[in-house]
Design a protein around this motif. Structure first.
Motif, short mmCIF file in Angstrom:
data_model
loop_
_atom_site.label_atom_id
_atom_site.label_comp_id
_atom_site.label_asym_id
_atom_site.label_seq_id
_atom_site.Cartn_x
_atom_site.Cartn_y
_atom_site.Cartn_z
N LEU A 36 0.82 -1.07 -0.08
CA LEU A 36 0.06 0.24 -0.01
C LEU A 36 0.86 1.00 0.00
O LEU A 36 0.54 2.24 -0.55
CB LEU A 36 -0.94 -0.01 1.26
N PHE A 37 1.93 1.21 0.87
CA PHE A 37 2.62 2.46 0.97
C PHE A 37 3.53 2.70 -0.58
O PHE A 37 3.63 3.84 -1.06
CB PHE A 37 3.98 2.26 1.86
N LYS B 282 4.17 5.42 -5.39
CA LYS B 282 4.40 5.58 -6.91
C LYS B 282 3.41 6.67 -7.53
O LYS B 282 3.77 7.35 -8.64
CB LYS B 282 4.15 4.18 -7.21
N SER B 283 2.17 6.72 -6.81
CA SER B 283 1.15 7.61 -7.53
C SER B 283 1.45 9.08 -7.36
O SER B 283 1.10 9.87 -7.89
CB SER B 283 -0.21 7.45 -6.84
N ASN C 232 10.65 9.16 -6.59
CA ASN C 232 11.66 8.52 -7.36
C ASN C 232 11.90 7.32 -7.20
O ASN C 232 11.86 7.03 -5.68
CB ASN C 232 12.75 9.63 -7.15
N GLU C 233 12.10 6.25 -8.16
CA GLU C 233 12.52 5.05 -7.75
C GLU C 233 13.48 4.76 -6.73
O GLU C 233 13.65 3.77 -6.00
CB GLU C 233 12.72 3.92 -9.15
N TYR C 234 14.63 5.74 -6.74
CA TYR C 234 15.65 5.61 -5.71
C TYR C 234 14.99 5.54 -4.33
O TYR C 234 15.53 4.70 -3.59
CB TYR C 234 16.60 6.54 -5.99
#
Length: 158
Positions: free
Chosen positions: A96-97, A102-103, A107-109
């Motif tokens: 959920l987090f 992401k929404s 940043n993916e990092y």
């Protein structure tokens, strides 16, 4: 150090299920018939299961998840099923987090996961309270996990 009332909450949970699985180690519900909730022996039994978890931050989130389950056990939940897999609640909270982050375009990092546990390092670093706090996600995941056992009259989390 365990939060105030922690062992009593674990005791209540154990009375409503067949046991608690914490990272593969099971604390059986029969423990409640062998010792009282205030007994040091009971606290030691709970701690011995938690101490199998080597990562302190992961163990802390498991304790927080148990506190939430304890709150659910305090309400009208007569039964929580067979073995309650606490780590599944934690991984549900993590999912959920990550979805929220992401929404928000994080940043993916920042969403890097701990290779040992699969939990996002950013979740470990989050405060317990607040809209992005660990307790928010653990609460949602715990309610989703025990939803089938909740009385139909209780309000449901979105």
């Amino acid at each position: 150090m365990a939060p105030v009332g922690f062992y009593q909450k674990v005791w209540k949970i154990l009375q409503k299920c067949h046991g608690l699985s914490i990272d593969g180690y099971v604390l059986p519900s029969s423990t409640t018939r062998e010792m009282t909730e205030g007994e040091i022996k009971f606290a030691v039994q709970v701690e011995s299961v938690l101490n199998h978890v080597p990562q302190p931050e992961y163990r802390q989130l498991l304790v927080e998840a148990l506190m939430i389950l304890g709150l659910l056990a305090d309400v009208d939940v007569a039964h929580m099923g067979g073995i309650v897999h606490v780590e599944r609640i934690l991984h549900g909270a993590n999912d959920l987090f990550l979805a929220d982050q992401k929404s928000q375009g994080t940043n993916e990092y920042f969403l890097e996961k701990d290779p040992a546990t699969g939990i996002c390092n950013f979740l470990y670093d989050s405060a317990p309270s607040g809209s992005y706090g660990t307790m928010t996600y653990l609460s949602k995941a715990a309610v989703a996990y025990v939803q089938d056992f909740l009385p139909s009259s209780s309000c449901l989390m979105q």
